[in-house]
Design an enzyme around this catalytic site. Structure first.
Site, PDB file in Angstrom:
ATOM      1  N   LEU A 129       0.848  -1.181   0.000  1.00 40.71           N
ATOM      2  CA  LEU A 129       0.000   0.000   0.000  1.00 40.71           C
ATOM      3  C   LEU A 129       0.891   1.240   0.000  1.00 40.71           C
ATOM      4  O   LEU A 129       1.572   1.529   0.989  1.00 40.71           O
ATOM      5  CB  LEU A 129      -0.911  -0.012   1.230  1.00 40.71           C
ATOM      6  CG  LEU A 129      -1.916  -1.178   1.276  1.00 40.71           C
ATOM      7  CD1 LEU A 129      -2.613  -1.225   2.628  1.00 40.71           C
ATOM      8  CD2 LEU A 129      -2.938  -1.042   0.146  1.00 40.71           C
ATOM      9  N   ASP A 130       0.924   1.927  -1.136  1.00 40.56           N
ATOM     10  CA  ASP A 130       1.634   3.199  -1.255  1.00 40.56           C
ATOM     11  C   ASP A 130       0.652   4.297  -0.871  1.00 40.56           C
ATOM     12  O   ASP A 130      -0.383   4.466  -1.536  1.00 40.56           O
ATOM     13  CB  ASP A 130       2.114   3.416  -2.694  1.00 40.56           C
ATOM     14  CG  ASP A 130       3.110   2.353  -3.149  1.00 40.56           C
ATOM     15  OD1 ASP A 130       3.916   1.907  -2.309  1.00 40.56           O
ATOM     16  OD2 ASP A 130       3.077   1.981  -4.337  1.00 40.56           O
ATOM     17  N   VAL A 131       0.954   5.039   0.181  1.00 40.26           N
ATOM     18  CA  VAL A 131      -0.044   5.954   0.722  1.00 40.26           C
ATOM     19  C   VAL A 131       0.469   7.386   0.808  1.00 40.26           C
ATOM     20  O   VAL A 131       1.666   7.629   0.989  1.00 40.26           O
ATOM     21  CB  VAL A 131      -0.545   5.492   2.110  1.00 40.26           C
ATOM     22  CG1 VAL A 131      -1.079   4.071   2.049  1.00 40.26           C
ATOM     23  CG2 VAL A 131       0.553   5.598   3.151  1.00 40.26           C
ATOM     24  N   TYR A 142      -2.397   5.068  -3.309  1.00 42.23           N
ATOM     25  CA  TYR A 142      -2.112   5.498  -4.669  1.00 42.23           C
ATOM     26  C   TYR A 142      -1.461   4.345  -5.434  1.00 42.23           C
ATOM     27  O   TYR A 142      -0.852   3.443  -4.840  1.00 42.23           O
ATOM     28  CB  TYR A 142      -1.144   6.695  -4.679  1.00 42.23           C
ATOM     29  CG  TYR A 142      -1.813   8.037  -4.466  1.00 42.23           C
ATOM     30  CD1 TYR A 142      -1.871   8.981  -5.482  1.00 42.23           C
ATOM     31  CD2 TYR A 142      -2.392   8.363  -3.244  1.00 42.23           C
ATOM     32  CE1 TYR A 142      -2.489  10.213  -5.305  1.00 42.23           C
ATOM     33  CE2 TYR A 142      -3.022   9.589  -3.042  1.00 42.23           C
ATOM     34  CZ  TYR A 142      -3.056  10.512  -4.079  1.00 42.23           C
ATOM     35  OH  TYR A 142      -3.675  11.720  -3.894  1.00 42.23           O
TER      36      TYR A 142
END
Length: 254
Positions: A129-131, A142
């Site tokens: 999870l790129d946040v 994102y």
């Protein structure tokens, strides 16, 4: 005995090793095969490799490069980039990779987590999870190298991923990426509250003290870093490095 893992994170673009800041302006820092050989000698706990071109350009994983990396590696490997199907995941495992990292494909189709986990085992399925922080509070996941917003709450998705059979979550702070001023501790605390899965954190490490802070706070956790392990000194000279055995032991002691 389970222990905290200290994990170099390598980004691949155009078959070369690059480093970004806030997911932008990739800087070439060397040959990935050479980096793998150096990390072998340094006896790293695990190595994470992400192809940042594959999803953005709609490409298949670069199986030839993955195979070369796996053949050189003497450490556990996690690979992410361009994996959209069970068949692709199986092919990559067949090349000698231990873990598959999934991001945009499972954010679009969460059921893929279960499909791959049923085929290869939950322990090998990693959800990344790129946040980014939202302007008025909270976080959003994102994809496409931080360029595409999803509207997805990463904490709720992490809980869903756990139920669907993921074996680990990697939480990566886009805001902290490459700036080497420390991890987003509040982000780590919140994701840790939501899941019982193994957790690896990424984004912001500038010193071994930053790693120690996370380990002291959360115990058995994966602590990953990119810039810290490819740059040295205030001028960010390219130098592949990693803590010695003695330094690692010190990081793991409270």
């Amino acid at each position: 005995m389970l222990r905290p893992r200290i994990i170099p994170s390598l980004l691949i673009q155009d078959n070369g090793l690059v480093k970004t800041v806030n997911f932008k302006n990739p800087k070439y820092v060397g040959d990935p095969i050479n980096a793998v050989r150096i990390f072998n000698e340094k006896e790293v706990d695990e190595l994470a490799i992400f192809d940042i071109d594959a999803t953005v350009k709609g490409l298949e994983p670069n199986y030839s490069l993955i195979e070369r990396i796996a053949n050189q590696s003497r450490m556990p490997l996690c690979y992410g980039g361009g994996v959209k199907t069970v068949e692709q995941a199986q092919k990559i495992f067949g090349l000698g990779i231990e873990k598959i990292a999934l991001s945009s494909a499972v954010l679009q189709n969460p059921g893929l987590i279960t499909q791959i986990a049923e085929r290869v085992g939950s322990q090998s399925v990693i959800v990344v999870l790129d946040v980014k922080k939202k302007l008025f509070g909270g976080h959003e996941a994102y994809t496409h190298n931080g360029k595409k917003s999803t509207g997805i709450n990463p904490f709720k998705f992490a809980e869903e991923a756990q139920k669907l059979g993921a074996g680990e979550i990697i939480i990566n702070s886009i805001d902290q990426d490459g700036i080497m001023k420390g991890y987003d501790i509040a982000l780590i605390d919140k994701i840790r509250e939501k899941i019982s899965l193994p957790l690896t954190v990424l984004g912001g490490a500038g010193s071994l003290n930053d790693i120690k802070q996370v380990i002291d706070r959360h115990g058995i956790i994966g602590v990953a870093a990119g810039s810290l392990f490819v740059f040295k000194g205030v001028y960010r000279a390219v130098l592949i490095n990693y803590p010695s055995f003695e330094e690692k032991e010190a990081l793991r002691q409270k």
